[in-house]
Design an enzyme around this catalytic site. Sequence first.
Site, PDB file in Angstrom:
ATOM      1  N   PHE A   1       0.808  -1.223   0.000  1.00 27.19           N
ATOM      2  CA  PHE A   1       0.000   0.000   0.000  1.00 27.19           C
ATOM      3  C   PHE A   1       0.839   1.269   0.000  1.00 27.19           C
ATOM      4  O   PHE A   1       0.345   2.340  -0.342  1.00 27.19           O
ATOM      5  CB  PHE A   1      -0.942   0.012   1.223  1.00 27.19           C
ATOM      6  CG  PHE A   1      -0.263   0.386   2.515  1.00 27.19           C
ATOM      7  CD1 PHE A   1      -0.005   1.719   2.832  1.00 27.19           C
ATOM      8  CD2 PHE A   1       0.150  -0.585   3.418  1.00 27.19           C
ATOM      9  CE1 PHE A   1       0.634   2.077   4.003  1.00 27.19           C
ATOM     10  CE2 PHE A   1       0.798  -0.241   4.596  1.00 27.19           C
ATOM     11  CZ  PHE A   1       1.041   1.091   4.892  1.00 27.19           C
TER      12      PHE A   1
ATOM     13  N   LYS B   1      -1.182  -6.344  -9.573  1.00 27.47           N
ATOM     14  CA  LYS B   1      -2.178  -6.548  -8.502  1.00 27.47           C
ATOM     15  C   LYS B   1      -1.849  -5.541  -7.409  1.00 27.47           C
ATOM     16  O   LYS B   1      -0.993  -5.775  -6.568  1.00 27.47           O
ATOM     17  CB  LYS B   1      -2.073  -7.994  -7.974  1.00 27.47           C
ATOM     18  CG  LYS B   1      -3.332  -8.542  -7.333  1.00 27.47           C
ATOM     19  CD  LYS B   1      -3.819  -7.793  -6.107  1.00 27.47           C
ATOM     20  CE  LYS B   1      -3.044  -8.104  -4.855  1.00 27.47           C
ATOM     21  NZ  LYS B   1      -3.445  -7.235  -3.725  1.00 27.47           N
TER      22      LYS B   1
ATOM     23  N   GLU C   1      -5.049  -3.919  -1.992  1.00 26.14           N
ATOM     24  CA  GLU C   1      -6.487  -3.649  -1.871  1.00 26.14           C
ATOM     25  C   GLU C   1      -6.752  -2.408  -1.012  1.00 26.14           C
ATOM     26  O   GLU C   1      -7.861  -1.862  -1.022  1.00 26.14           O
ATOM     27  CB  GLU C   1      -7.209  -4.879  -1.288  1.00 26.14           C
ATOM     28  CG  GLU C   1      -6.888  -5.223   0.164  1.00 26.14           C
ATOM     29  CD  GLU C   1      -5.566  -5.960   0.352  1.00 26.14           C
ATOM     30  OE1 GLU C   1      -4.770  -6.014  -0.606  1.00 26.14           O
ATOM     31  OE2 GLU C   1      -5.320  -6.458   1.473  1.00 26.14           O
TER      32      GLU C   1
ATOM     33  N   SER D   1       5.181  -7.253   3.308  1.00 24.63           N
ATOM     34  CA  SER D   1       5.729  -7.656   4.606  1.00 24.63           C
ATOM     35  C   SER D   1       6.488  -8.986   4.476  1.00 24.63           C
ATOM     36  O   SER D   1       6.253  -9.761   3.543  1.00 24.63           O
ATOM     37  CB  SER D   1       4.589  -7.803   5.615  1.00 24.63           C
ATOM     38  OG  SER D   1       3.639  -8.709   5.112  1.00 24.63           O
TER      39      SER D   1
ATOM     40  N   CYS E   1       9.619   1.588   3.319  1.00 29.01           N
ATOM     41  CA  CYS E   1      10.441   0.413   3.653  1.00 29.01           C
ATOM     42  C   CYS E   1      11.867   0.837   3.955  1.00 29.01           C
ATOM     43  O   CYS E   1      12.630   0.085   4.536  1.00 29.01           O
ATOM     44  CB  CYS E   1      10.409  -0.605   2.533  1.00 29.01           C
ATOM     45  SG  CYS E   1      11.120   0.045   1.026  1.00 29.01           S
TER      46      CYS E   1
ATOM     47  N   GLU F   1       9.296  -4.667  13.293  1.00 28.94           N
ATOM     48  CA  GLU F   1       8.990  -3.589  12.357  1.00 28.94           C
ATOM     49  C   GLU F   1       7.719  -2.888  12.828  1.00 28.94           C
ATOM     50  O   GLU F   1       6.684  -3.534  13.025  1.00 28.94           O
ATOM     51  CB  GLU F   1       8.774  -4.138  10.935  1.00 28.94           C
ATOM     52  CG  GLU F   1       8.412  -3.026   9.959  1.00 28.94           C
ATOM     53  CD  GLU F   1       8.233  -3.475   8.509  1.00 28.94           C
ATOM     54  OE1 GLU F   1       7.697  -4.576   8.278  1.00 28.94           O
ATOM     55  OE2 GLU F   1       8.629  -2.708   7.612  1.00 28.94           O
TER      56      GLU F   1
HETATM   57  P1  NAD Z   1       1.333  -6.777   2.991  1.00 28.61           P
HETATM   58  O1  NAD Z   1       2.350  -7.860   3.020  1.00 28.61           O
HETATM   59  O2  NAD Z   1       0.228  -6.813   3.973  1.00 28.61           O
HETATM   60  O3  NAD Z   1       0.612  -6.742   1.545  1.00 28.61           O
HETATM   61  C1  NAD Z   1       1.356  -6.724   0.341  1.00 28.61           C
HETATM   62  C2  NAD Z   1       0.553  -7.399  -0.759  1.00 28.61           C
HETATM   63  O4  NAD Z   1       0.340  -8.765  -0.408  1.00 28.61           O
HETATM   64  C3  NAD Z   1      -0.818  -6.790  -1.006  1.00 28.61           C
HETATM   65  O5  NAD Z   1      -1.025  -6.686  -2.394  1.00 28.61           O
HETATM   66  C4  NAD Z   1      -1.777  -7.773  -0.353  1.00 28.61           C
HETATM   67  O6  NAD Z   1      -2.999  -7.865  -1.037  1.00 28.61           O
HETATM   68  C5  NAD Z   1      -1.039  -9.100  -0.436  1.00 28.61           C
HETATM   69  N1  NAD Z   1      -1.309  -9.989   0.720  1.00 28.61           N
HETATM   70  C6  NAD Z   1      -1.474  -9.605   2.016  1.00 28.61           C
HETATM   71  N2  NAD Z   1      -1.650 -10.681   2.797  1.00 28.61           N
HETATM   72  C7  NAD Z   1      -1.583 -11.770   1.980  1.00 28.61           C
HETATM   73  C8  NAD Z   1      -1.685 -13.181   2.205  1.00 28.61           C
HETATM   74  N3  NAD Z   1      -1.890 -13.675   3.414  1.00 28.61           N
HETATM   75  N4  NAD Z   1      -1.559 -14.003   1.138  1.00 28.61           N
HETATM   76  C9  NAD Z   1      -1.354 -13.507  -0.095  1.00 28.61           C
HETATM   77  N5  NAD Z   1      -1.246 -12.182  -0.358  1.00 28.61           N
HETATM   78  C10 NAD Z   1      -1.362 -11.318   0.662  1.00 28.61           C
HETATM   79  O7  NAD Z   1       2.141  -5.396   3.072  1.00 28.61           O
HETATM   80  P2  NAD Z   1       1.567  -3.913   3.193  1.00 28.61           P
HETATM   81  O8  NAD Z   1       0.998  -3.701   4.561  1.00 28.61           O
HETATM   82  O9  NAD Z   1       0.735  -3.563   2.014  1.00 28.61           O
HETATM   83  O10 NAD Z   1       2.929  -3.068   3.049  1.00 28.61           O
HETATM   84  C11 NAD Z   1       3.788  -2.806   4.119  1.00 28.61           C
HETATM   85  C12 NAD Z   1       4.944  -3.774   4.160  1.00 28.61           C
HETATM   86  O11 NAD Z   1       5.641  -3.758   2.915  1.00 28.61           O
HETATM   87  C13 NAD Z   1       5.981  -3.417   5.215  1.00 28.61           C
HETATM   88  O12 NAD Z   1       6.402  -4.592   5.858  1.00 28.61           O
HETATM   89  C14 NAD Z   1       7.116  -2.800   4.407  1.00 28.61           C
HETATM   90  O13 NAD Z   1       8.394  -2.882   5.020  1.00 28.61           O
HETATM   91  C15 NAD Z   1       7.046  -3.603   3.163  1.00 28.61           C
HETATM   92  N6  NAD Z   1       7.676  -2.933   2.030  1.00 28.61           N
HETATM   93  C16 NAD Z   1       8.882  -3.406   1.613  1.00 28.61           C
HETATM   94  C17 NAD Z   1       9.527  -2.783   0.563  1.00 28.61           C
HETATM   95  C18 NAD Z   1      10.882  -3.259   0.103  1.00 28.61           C
HETATM   96  O14 NAD Z   1      11.342  -2.820  -0.928  1.00 28.61           O
HETATM   97  N7  NAD Z   1      11.532  -4.155   0.825  1.00 28.61           N
HETATM   98  C19 NAD Z   1       8.933  -1.685  -0.078  1.00 28.61           C
HETATM   99  C20 NAD Z   1       7.680  -1.249   0.372  1.00 28.61           C
HETATM  100  C21 NAD Z   1       7.060  -1.877   1.440  1.00 28.61           C
END
Ligand code: NAD
Length: 414
Positions: A74, A98, A101, A151, A206, A307
């Site tokens: 997000f 994708k 959401e 994450s 991140c 985190e």
């Molecule tokens: P998230 O992991 O909750 O969601 C990321 C994506 O995964 C979304 O599109 C979501 O729909 C999908 N998703 C969520 N749960 C899922 C599941 N159980 N099974 C399958 N798909 C699933 O992350 P977020 O809250 O949107 O973003 C924040 C996180 O992203 C933080 O941990 C941050 O550090 C990380 N991040 C990392 C980088 C990097 O380059 N390392 C960059 C940006 C954000």
Amino acid sequence: MRENGDEIAKLITDECGKTFEEAKAEMVRAYENVEVACGMPHMGKGEFVEDIAPGIDEIMIRQPVGVCATISPFNFPGMIPFWYLPYALAAGNTYIVKPSEKVPMTMQFIFKLIEQVGFPKGVVNMVNGAKEAVDGILEHPAIRAITFVGSTSVAKYIYATAASYGKRVQAQGGAKNPVIILPDADMEMATKIVADSAFGCAGQRCLAVSLAVTVGESKNEFAELICDAASSRVVGYGMDSGVQMGPVINQASRQRIEQLIGLGAQEGAGVPVDGRGTKIKGYEGGFFVRPTILSEVQPGSEIARTEIFGPVLSLMHVNTIDEAIQLVNSGQYGNQASLFTTSGNAARRFRYEAEAGNIGINIGVAAPMAFFPFSGWKESFFGDMHGQGMDAVEFFTQKKVVVERWPKEWTRKF
Ligand code: NAD
């Protein structure tokens, strides 16, 4: 996208919460990736060796992988798909985005612009949804390569599941980014940059700094200046002028951040600047958490490891640079590590020894420009090729090697 930049940025502000200026800066990184991907004729060129053995020529050509997909988080709704999309398309693949959401609107708008480009139908596609949509992508036999950013727990799931279906996969995970402040640092500059990193985008980057490790005499001056910077930050709706920090993404996130601040206090940290219970006049329903400082955070405590993904900076203190580097390297994540110093010697040592994929020297958000890979080590990354630049070219192409025999007597006939 440039022509519509302000409209895209306003959408990002409205659905994600960051300020208008932060949203515009995010999109600059997206444009930059499109520009770099325009170098595909050069970056994607193959290799040719004539007469590698007598009468034998060998050629390596890059071909598209097929259908590729990106699952994004997000916090950068406009930028993160562009670490991949322009390279995948320039290399001849078809592509599915994708979006998270939590922030579906920005990509909806960008896709209306993409439609005007005139790609053949089916070349660039978007699927909205959460876990169900992700699982559909993971399982679909036609999809050959997947990039994920989010994450760590989900990154591990994506990496393992996509690999079990025989797909090419790279998965960026979470972070807990440390910064070391040496006593010889320019303290005012360091504090300003660390505050921008820790509290910019409400700490939801991140590459946001979340642990500040002061060394020796830097402790008191840094603590005083960073507390001032934290408490004077202007929080509010990101379209209002003068606002430096917006809300976090949703109520669940605000609750989690506030609980973690409470956990830090229970573990013995001080809370000299406390952002819990923030209410902004006119936006009483907003998910605001003001910048927060936790002091005297102990190595090994849960708050030092977890985190938070919010505007919370933990302060730790050590006596030597050796201890500081050891502390940096003891973390489970390896997304970014930074050092503030005026010593070239210390900087050079840190650059070599710090265990993280993105290193900042006097930099708070060490986001690589688009011709470099967006790196990440340890629990912050699963895979080998990253997004952006040559890594993206490698990821979105498969190499074919052609060996040809052209005996001399045949060529001589012409
Ligand atoms: P998230 O992991 O909750 O969601 C990321 C994506 O995964 C979304 O599109 C979501 O729909 C999908 N998703 C969520 N749960 C899922 C599941 N159980 N099974 C399958 N798909 C699933 O992350 P977020 O809250 O949107 O973003 C924040 C996180 O992203 C933080 O941990 C941050 O550090 C990380 N991040 C990392 C980088 C990097 O380059 N390392 C960059 C940006 C954000």
